[in-house]
Design an enzyme around this catalytic site. Structure first.
Site, PDB file in Angstrom:
ATOM      1  N   ARG A  91     -11.053 -36.585 -41.550  1.00 26.12           N
ATOM      2  CA  ARG A  91     -10.001 -36.152 -42.461  1.00 26.12           C
ATOM      3  C   ARG A  91     -10.555 -35.616 -43.772  1.00 26.12           C
ATOM      4  NH1 ARG A  91      -6.872 -40.008 -44.427  1.00 26.12           N
ATOM      5  NH2 ARG A  91      -7.611 -41.786 -43.202  1.00 26.12           N
ATOM      6  N   TYR A 111      10.004 -17.014 -44.227  1.00 27.92           N
ATOM      7  CA  TYR A 111      10.079 -17.632 -42.911  1.00 27.92           C
ATOM      8  C   TYR A 111      11.096 -18.766 -42.967  1.00 27.92           C
ATOM      9  CZ  TYR A 111       8.598 -20.638 -39.030  1.00 27.92           C
ATOM     10  OH  TYR A 111       8.566 -21.444 -37.922  1.00 27.92           O
ATOM     11  N   ASP A 117       2.542 -15.384 -49.075  1.00 28.08           N
ATOM     12  CA  ASP A 117       2.393 -15.563 -47.633  1.00 28.08           C
ATOM     13  C   ASP A 117       1.974 -14.213 -47.051  1.00 28.08           C
ATOM     14  OD1 ASP A 117       2.767 -15.804 -44.852  1.00 28.08           O
ATOM     15  OD2 ASP A 117       4.289 -17.348 -45.123  1.00 28.08           O
ATOM     16  N   LYS A 134      -0.656 -17.121 -36.000  1.00 29.81           N
ATOM     17  CA  LYS A 134      -0.215 -15.762 -35.698  1.00 29.81           C
ATOM     18  C   LYS A 134      -1.410 -14.811 -35.538  1.00 29.81           C
ATOM     19  CE  LYS A 134       3.944 -17.508 -36.324  1.00 29.81           C
ATOM     20  NZ  LYS A 134       3.741 -18.798 -36.997  1.00 29.81           N
TER      21      LYS A 134
END
Length: 403
Positions: A85, A139, A204, A229
């Site tokens: 992590r 989005y 974005d 994407k």
């Protein structure tokens, strides 16, 4: 009067030739080589995948000091990370490569694009700057996340012209998406950045990718991607990433450690591999999308076609008839959410990707009920057109309510 001859200077060694200055690498070259420069010295050609969740250390005092340093600063630890992590060597390669492509100091990767945006919001809210100024459309899930889902986060939605007036002392960031999802409206990033003043601008850049625009060069402090994407490009990996300066990255790493929203090493490997073909894919998809847009604009079943001025593989199509019929009739094109892959996808935003923000939110974002979002892939343009043309002819007469 005679003039004495000039003194002769003993000949010395010829000066060493000056090496020519290196020009900046082209995007295509960076996409292939960024994050891989050390492989040859390691005797490797393909990047290794480090699947370790923990890393051994016999010096617990030194580990304690490294943990304290990370907790205090959020900087990447020297040497192997204590735990997955904190950091991972494979995902770090993807982070370094994407930062190079976007032109930022560094980048921080997450398990998804939504995890990346959540970390941004939490990082700013944790410092007492939980107010967000957002410009629609975004989005759908990003828009929904701003609606009081996260404690300490509030939002003011406005137009680009209203950004400056919407800022408050506790405004932590301004969030825009350009080209916007799904309408493909574009914003002037430099003008928006000026309106933000000292408040960080987050852009974005999922639809454009660094191939078409680099927001950091125009004033954005952070560049957000759903790496699922175009960066991945094959519909088989999920991830998110924020390209930014090191100061913000340190805050993001601490949030990532605390929330556990880490990118899996195998996903980091696949995303790094996806970057290698990103410029080639985006340019090919853009060329096909341009031709489809031209034909769609002349189709009797189409009222309007939206395509960004910067290009790219995304189209927004307002049909004259029932958009749901088009979804049902395509055969080669896949009716599915997501975008940016090698195959062409079509979806109805009002029903799926932007359903969560409600009718009022869609209306504010200019998302019409007859709008279809098309993500153009790498298929032959004639095959795609045959499928689209047939499906559009089947969509029937104009309707008054296609919801």
């Amino acid at each position: 009067m005679t003039t004495a001859p000039a003194a002769r200077v003993p000949a010395g060694p010829s000066p060493a030739p000056t090496a020519p200055a290196r020009r900046p690498r082209a995007m295509d070259t960076e996409a292939v080589h960024a994050g891989r420069e050390d492989l040859a010295a390691m005797g490797l050609h393909a990047p290794p995948i480090d699947l370790s969740t923990t890393h051994p250390s016999a010096d617990s005092r030194a580990e304690a000091a490294r943990i304290d340093a990370f907790a205090a600063t959020g900087a990447r630890p020297e040497g192997p990370p204590v735990y997955a992590r904190v950091d991972n060597a494979t995902t770090a390669r993807f982070e370094d490569a994407l930062a190079r492509l976007e032109g930022t100091d560094t980048a921080v990767a997450f398990a998804s694009g939504m995890a990346a945006l959540t970390a941004l919001l939490l990082a700013r809210a944790g410092g007492g700057a939980g107010h967000v100024v957002a410009v629609r459309p975004l989005y759908g899930c990003s828009d929904h996340l701003l609606d009081g889902v996260l404690p300490g986060v509030s939002v003011t939605r406005t137009t680009p012209d209203g950004i400056a007036a919407a800022l408050r002392p506790d405004t932590g960031l301004v969030l825009v998406e350009t080209p916007a999802n799904p309408t493909l409206v574009e914003l002037d990033i430099e003008a928006v950045a000026r309106a933000c003043g000292p408040v960080p601008l987050v852009v974005d850049n999922t639809f454009a990718t660094p191939v078409l625009q680099r927001p950091a060069a125009h004033g954005a402090r952070a560049v957000l991607h759903s790496a699922t994407k175009y960066l991945g490009g094959h519909g088989d990996v999920m991830g998110g990433i924020v390209a930014c300066d090191e100061e913000l990255a340190r805050d993001l790493r601490r949030v990532r450690f605390a929330t556990g929203a880490v990118l899996h090493p195998l996903a980091g490997y696949l995303l790094l591999r996806g970057l290698a073909t990103l410029p080639v894919r985006v340019r090919a998809q853009s060329a096909t999308a341009a031709e489809l847009a031209r034909r769609l604009a002349e189709h009797p079943a189409v009222e309007r076609v939206h395509r960004p001025a910067i290009g790219g593989g995304m189209l927004a199509v307002e049909v004259a008839g029932d958009p749901h019929r088009v979804i049902a009739e395509v055969e080669l094109i896949t009716p599915a959410v997501s975008l940016g892959g090698v195959d062409t996808l079509v979806q109805h935003p009002a029903s799926i990707s932007h359903r969560v923000i409600g009718e009022e939110g869609r209306r504010d974002g200019g998302i019409e009920d007859r709008l279809l979002r098309l993500s153009v892939g790498l298929e032959d343009v004639e095959d795609l057109w045959d499928d689209l043309d047939r499906a559009l002819h089947a969509c029937g007469n104009p309707v008054t309510d296609s919801r």
